[in-house]
Design a protein around this motif. Structure first.
Motif, short mmCIF file in Angstrom:
data_model
loop_
_atom_site.label_atom_id
_atom_site.label_comp_id
_atom_site.label_asym_id
_atom_site.label_seq_id
_atom_site.Cartn_x
_atom_site.Cartn_y
_atom_site.Cartn_z
N ALA A 39 -25.48 -0.34 -27.72
CA ALA A 39 -25.54 -1.81 -27.77
C ALA A 39 -26.10 -2.37 -26.47
CB ALA A 39 -24.14 -2.37 -28.04
N LEU A 40 -25.74 -1.74 -25.36
CA LEU A 40 -26.24 -2.19 -24.06
C LEU A 40 -27.75 -2.06 -23.96
CD1 LEU A 40 -25.94 -3.01 -21.07
CD2 LEU A 40 -25.44 -0.60 -20.57
N VAL A 41 -28.28 -0.90 -24.30
CA VAL A 41 -29.72 -0.67 -24.21
C VAL A 41 -30.47 -1.65 -25.11
CG1 VAL A 41 -31.57 0.97 -24.68
CG2 VAL A 41 -29.48 1.74 -23.55
N ALA A 42 -29.97 -1.85 -26.33
CA ALA A 42 -30.62 -2.79 -27.25
C ALA A 42 -30.50 -4.23 -26.74
CB ALA A 42 -29.98 -2.67 -28.64
N GLY A 43 -29.32 -4.59 -26.24
CA GLY A 43 -29.10 -5.95 -25.79
C GLY A 43 -29.92 -6.35 -24.58
#
Length: 214
Positions: A39-43
């Protein structure tokens, strides 16, 4: 001075506590929170902050895996490790990989703000309780840089399989240990051999003859 920040932590209480704490500082704006590495990488593609508060043990990725990945995509991002792990090994490794700071979760709120402001300006910030130990550790590491590192039996097992080309998944299966455990040992190997990537790890292992007597 307005600073946007994001938090990556899998504990809702930590995120909630930080959100409440930061709400009284108008110059710092929390724009996103993430519970895992994916989720962090995508966000980060749509909500890029000035400073990222990164827990180094997320459920799916470790901080030392995420830091170089994020900095490659977003060179201007300032990463501040926020963790319960009181270890100079982890501090040294995170700084070596490009993080700007390392802070323990039990620190005072004022220290968190000071750390955010410091790394936002482009300077390093180390939790005061770790700074002296880190200086001693770095000094010892420099003295032993060209000597064979002292490795545990498990580290040598993982290093041998790595040199032979095994993936993390294959090593996990052969040694009957978890993927995160393999990542932890590999992180220690990178630190002890003072290298930043897999090619350098393998090359230095061969140069020093680390596995020849094992």
């Amino acid at each position: 001075m307005n600073i946007t920040i994001a938090i990556a932590d899998d504990h809702p209480m930590i995120i909630g506590g930080l959100r409440n704490m930061l709400s009284v500082y108008p110059h710092i704006e929390l724009i996103a929170a993430f519970a895992d590495g994916a989720a962090l990488v995508a966000g980060m593609e749509t909500q890029l902050p000035d400073v990222l508060l990164l827990d180094i043990h997320l459920p799916d990725k470790t901080g030392d895996a995420l830091t170089p990945l994020l900095l490659k995509k977003h060179p201007g991002l300032k990463i501040l490790a926020l963790t319960n792990i009181d270890s100079t090994l982890y501090v040294h490794n995170m700084l070596r990989l490009g993080a700007m700071g390392y802070l323990l979760k039990n620190t005072d709120p004022s220290m968190v703000i000071q750390a955010i402001e410091t790394v936002h300006k482009g300077a390093q910030f180390i939790d005061p309780s770790l700074s002296n130990k880190l200086a001693q550790f770095t000094s010892r590491a420099k003295k032993g840089a060209n000597m064979k590192p002292s490795l545990t039996v498990r580290e040598k097992e993982i290093l041998r399989l790595t040199v032979h080309g095994d993936t993390i998944q294959e090593i996990s299966s052969k040694l009957f240990i978890g993927l995160r455990t393999v990542e932890y040992y590999r992180s220690n190997l990178f630190l002890k051999l003072d290298v930043k990537n897999m090619a350098s790890l393998i090359r230095k292992t061969i140069e020093l003859g680390i596995l020849e007597e094992w």
